[in-house]
Design a protein around this motif. Structure first.
Motif, PDB file in Angstrom:
ATOM      1  N   SER A  31       0.874  -1.143  -0.017  1.00 16.36           N
ATOM      2  CA  SER A  31      -0.085   0.200  -0.093  1.00 16.36           C
ATOM      3  C   SER A  31       0.502   1.091   0.109  1.00 16.36           C
ATOM      4  O   SER A  31       0.109   2.252  -0.182  1.00 16.36           O
ATOM      5  CB  SER A  31      -1.160   0.045   1.050  1.00 16.36           C
ATOM      6  N   TYR A  32       2.419   1.119  -0.182  1.00 17.99           N
ATOM      7  CA  TYR A  32       2.756   2.332   0.099  1.00 17.99           C
ATOM      8  C   TYR A  32       4.080   2.098  -0.842  1.00 17.99           C
ATOM      9  O   TYR A  32       4.226   1.750  -1.756  1.00 17.99           O
ATOM     10  CB  TYR A  32       4.089   2.089   1.314  1.00 17.99           C
ATOM     11  N   ARG A  33       4.263   3.276  -1.424  1.00 15.61           N
ATOM     12  CA  ARG A  33       5.387   4.281  -2.437  1.00 15.61           C
ATOM     13  C   ARG A  33       6.300   3.753  -1.317  1.00 15.61           C
ATOM     14  O   ARG A  33       6.788   4.167  -0.259  1.00 15.61           O
ATOM     15  CB  ARG A  33       5.449   5.226  -2.768  1.00 15.61           C
ATOM     16  N   MET A  34       7.600   3.222  -1.909  1.00 20.50           N
ATOM     17  CA  MET A  34       9.371   2.786  -1.379  1.00 20.50           C
ATOM     18  C   MET A  34      10.079   3.682  -2.096  1.00 20.50           C
ATOM     19  O   MET A  34       9.961   4.492  -3.022  1.00 20.50           O
ATOM     20  CB  MET A  34       9.287   1.390  -1.488  1.00 20.50           C
ATOM     21  N   SER A  35      10.718   4.268  -0.981  1.00 20.53           N
ATOM     22  CA  SER A  35      11.932   4.663  -1.797  1.00 20.53           C
ATOM     23  C   SER A  35      13.235   4.566  -1.122  1.00 20.53           C
ATOM     24  O   SER A  35      13.299   3.969   0.087  1.00 20.53           O
ATOM     25  CB  SER A  35      12.101   6.456  -1.643  1.00 20.53           C
ATOM     26  N   ARG A  45      20.390  14.145   3.967  1.00 22.06           N
ATOM     27  CA  ARG A  45      19.725  13.001   3.019  1.00 22.06           C
ATOM     28  C   ARG A  45      19.175  13.470   1.895  1.00 22.06           C
ATOM     29  O   ARG A  45      18.307  14.956   1.785  1.00 22.06           O
ATOM     30  CB  ARG A  45      18.887  12.655   3.996  1.00 22.06           C
ATOM     31  N   GLU A  46      19.647  12.199   1.227  1.00 18.18           N
ATOM     32  CA  GLU A  46      19.101  12.579  -0.430  1.00 18.18           C
ATOM     33  C   GLU A  46      18.011  12.133  -1.260  1.00 18.18           C
ATOM     34  O   GLU A  46      18.426  10.889  -0.782  1.00 18.18           O
ATOM     35  CB  GLU A  46      20.828  13.080  -0.943  1.00 18.18           C
ATOM     36  N   LEU A  47      17.087  12.410  -1.833  1.00 15.47           N
ATOM     37  CA  LEU A  47      16.195  11.232  -2.451  1.00 15.47           C
ATOM     38  C   LEU A  47      16.674  10.552  -3.281  1.00 15.47           C
ATOM     39  O   LEU A  47      16.821  11.461  -4.532  1.00 15.47           O
ATOM     40  CB  LEU A  47      14.772  11.641  -2.628  1.00 15.47           C
ATOM     41  N   VAL A  48      16.836   9.069  -3.750  1.00 16.72           N
ATOM     42  CA  VAL A  48      17.738   8.786  -4.694  1.00 16.72           C
ATOM     43  C   VAL A  48      17.128   7.859  -5.860  1.00 16.72           C
ATOM     44  O   VAL A  48      16.403   8.186  -6.629  1.00 16.72           O
ATOM     45  CB  VAL A  48      18.943   7.865  -4.213  1.00 16.72           C
ATOM     46  N   ALA A  49      16.125   7.359  -5.228  1.00 16.96           N
ATOM     47  CA  ALA A  49      15.054   6.997  -6.941  1.00 16.96           C
ATOM     48  C   ALA A  49      13.702   6.530  -5.469  1.00 16.96           C
ATOM     49  O   ALA A  49      13.823   5.792  -4.112  1.00 16.96           O
ATOM     50  CB  ALA A  49      15.462   5.675  -6.919  1.00 16.96           C
ATOM     51  N   SER A  50      12.038   6.279  -6.605  1.00 12.72           N
ATOM     52  CA  SER A  50      11.383   5.857  -5.394  1.00 12.72           C
ATOM     53  C   SER A  50      10.307   5.521  -6.694  1.00 12.72           C
ATOM     54  O   SER A  50      10.350   5.142  -7.604  1.00 12.72           O
ATOM     55  CB  SER A  50      10.526   6.962  -5.180  1.00 12.72           C
ATOM     56  N   ILE A  51       9.247   4.309  -5.989  1.00 15.59           N
ATOM     57  CA  ILE A  51       8.858   3.429  -6.585  1.00 15.59           C
ATOM     58  C   ILE A  51       7.417   3.443  -6.275  1.00 15.59           C
ATOM     59  O   ILE A  51       7.525   2.761  -5.207  1.00 15.59           O
ATOM     60  CB  ILE A  51       9.208   2.598  -7.163  1.00 15.59           C
ATOM     61  N   THR A  52       6.137   3.432  -6.589  1.00 15.50           N
ATOM     62  CA  THR A  52       5.032   3.540  -6.471  1.00 15.50           C
ATOM     63  C   THR A  52       4.543   2.233  -5.889  1.00 15.50           C
ATOM     64  O   THR A  52       5.527   1.170  -6.387  1.00 15.50           O
ATOM     65  CB  THR A  52       3.730   4.188  -7.718  1.00 15.50           C
ATOM     66  N   ASP A  53       3.104   2.527  -5.287  1.00 16.93           N
ATOM     67  CA  ASP A  53       2.653   1.077  -4.475  1.00 16.93           C
ATOM     68  C   ASP A  53       2.636  -0.165  -5.257  1.00 16.93           C
ATOM     69  O   ASP A  53       3.725  -1.250  -4.697  1.00 16.93           O
ATOM     70  CB  ASP A  53       1.901   1.152  -4.094  1.00 16.93           C
ATOM     71  N   ALA A  54       2.287  -0.466  -6.854  1.00 12.64           N
ATOM     72  CA  ALA A  54       1.977  -1.007  -7.450  1.00 12.64           C
ATOM     73  C   ALA A  54       3.701  -1.274  -8.664  1.00 12.64           C
ATOM     74  O   ALA A  54       3.913  -2.171  -9.271  1.00 12.64           O
ATOM     75  CB  ALA A  54       1.019  -1.019  -7.964  1.00 12.64           C
ATOM     76  N   GLY A  55       4.763  -0.921  -8.047  1.00 14.42           N
ATOM     77  CA  GLY A  55       5.945  -0.178  -9.542  1.00 14.42           C
ATOM     78  C   GLY A  55       5.210  -0.170 -10.328  1.00 14.42           C
ATOM     79  O   GLY A  55       6.404  -0.336 -11.487  1.00 14.42           O
ATOM     80  N   GLY A  56       3.918   0.418 -11.085  1.00 12.07           N
ATOM     81  CA  GLY A  56       4.353   1.071 -12.179  1.00 12.07           C
ATOM     82  C   GLY A  56       5.108   1.836 -12.443  1.00 12.07           C
ATOM     83  O   GLY A  56       5.179   2.505 -13.664  1.00 12.07           O
ATOM     84  N   ARG A  57       5.752   3.379 -11.789  1.00 11.47           N
ATOM     85  CA  ARG A  57       6.157   4.331 -12.316  1.00 11.47           C
ATOM     86  C   ARG A  57       7.713   4.003 -10.621  1.00 11.47           C
ATOM     87  O   ARG A  57       7.254   3.792 -10.208  1.00 11.47           O
ATOM     88  CB  ARG A  57       5.164   6.098 -11.774  1.00 11.47           C
ATOM     89  N   ALA A 101       9.437  12.387  -1.012  1.00 12.26           N
ATOM     90  CA  ALA A 101       9.995  13.361  -0.346  1.00 12.26           C
ATOM     91  C   ALA A 101       9.548  13.081   1.271  1.00 12.26           C
ATOM     92  O   ALA A 101      10.453  13.481   1.874  1.00 12.26           O
ATOM     93  CB  ALA A 101       9.145  14.815  -0.993  1.00 12.26           C
ATOM     94  N   VAL A 102       8.093  12.876   1.474  1.00 12.37           N
ATOM     95  CA  VAL A 102       7.574  12.891   3.268  1.00 12.37           C
ATOM     96  C   VAL A 102       7.964  11.428   3.619  1.00 12.37           C
ATOM     97  O   VAL A 102       6.962  10.659   2.828  1.00 12.37           O
ATOM     98  CB  VAL A 102       6.802  13.122   3.444  1.00 12.37           C
ATOM     99  N   VAL A 103       9.001  10.692   4.217  1.00 14.78           N
ATOM    100  CA  VAL A 103       8.522   9.244   4.539  1.00 14.78           C
ATOM    101  C   VAL A 103       7.316   9.520   5.163  1.00 14.78           C
ATOM    102  O   VAL A 103       6.734  10.031   6.418  1.00 14.78           O
ATOM    103  CB  VAL A 103       9.647   9.152   5.478  1.00 14.78           C
ATOM    104  N   ALA A 104       7.081   7.445   5.300  1.00 14.66           N
ATOM    105  CA  ALA A 104       6.004   7.839   6.140  1.00 14.66           C
ATOM    106  C   ALA A 104       5.638   6.805   7.369  1.00 14.66           C
ATOM    107  O   ALA A 104       5.376   7.307   8.330  1.00 14.66           O
ATOM    108  CB  ALA A 104       5.431   6.287   5.211  1.00 14.66           C
TER     109      ALA A 104
END
Length: 118
Positions: A31-35, A45-57, A101-104
Motif C-alpha cells: 500500500s506504500y510507495r517505497m524510496s 539526506r538525498e532522495l535517490v529513487a522512488s517507486i509507486t506501490d504497484a511498481g508502475g512509476r 519526499a516525506v517518509v511515512a
C-alpha cells in the motif's frame, strides 16, 4: 513493528555495480510507495529513487538517472536498487523507507554503506 533492513552495500571501483536490497516489515508494504535515500556525513539526506506501490512509476534523482534502477517485489516485501556505472560521488549510506519526499515512518534502518573508490 515497522522495520527496514538494508543490505548489499560494499566497496566497489568507479564504474562498477552493486545491488542493494531492503526487506520491510510491520506494515502493509503493497500500500506504500517505497524510496531509497542516501546520506553522507555533513550533507543532507538525498532522495535517490522512488517507486509507486504497484511498481508502475519510478522517479530518480537527476544525478542517478540512467544508472540506477529501483524495483520492488510486493510478494516478498522487498525493494531493490540496482546501481550501475558507480561514481565516487555515489559514496554514502543508503536507506530505504516508505514514502517519497516525506517518509511515512519515523523509523530508519541501519542503512548499508556504499563506497566507490579506487
Amino acid at each position: 513493528q515497522v522495520q527496514f533492513v538494508e543490505s548489499g552495500g560494499g566497496l566497489v571501483q568507479p564504474g562498477g555495480s552493486l545491488r542493494l536490497s531492503c526487506a520491510a516489515s510491520g506494515f502493509t508494504f503493497s500500500s506504500y510507495r517505497m524510496s531509497w535515500y542516501r546520506q553522507t556525513p555533513g550533507k543532507e539526506r538525498e532522495l535517490v529513487a522512488s517507486i509507486t506501490d504497484a511498481g508502475g512509476r519510478t522517479n530518480y534523482a537527476d544525478s542517478v538517472k540512467g544508472r540506477f534502477t529501483i524495483s520492488r517485489d510486493n510478494a516478498k516485501n522487498t525493494v531493490s536498487l540496482q546501481m550501475n556505472s558507480l561514481k565516487p560521488e555515489d559514496t554514502a549510506v543508503y536507506y530505504c523507507n516508505a514514502g517519497f519526499a516525506v517518509v511515512a515512518f519515523t523509523y530508519w534502518g541501519q542503512g548499508t554503506q556504499v563506497i566507490v573508490s579506487s
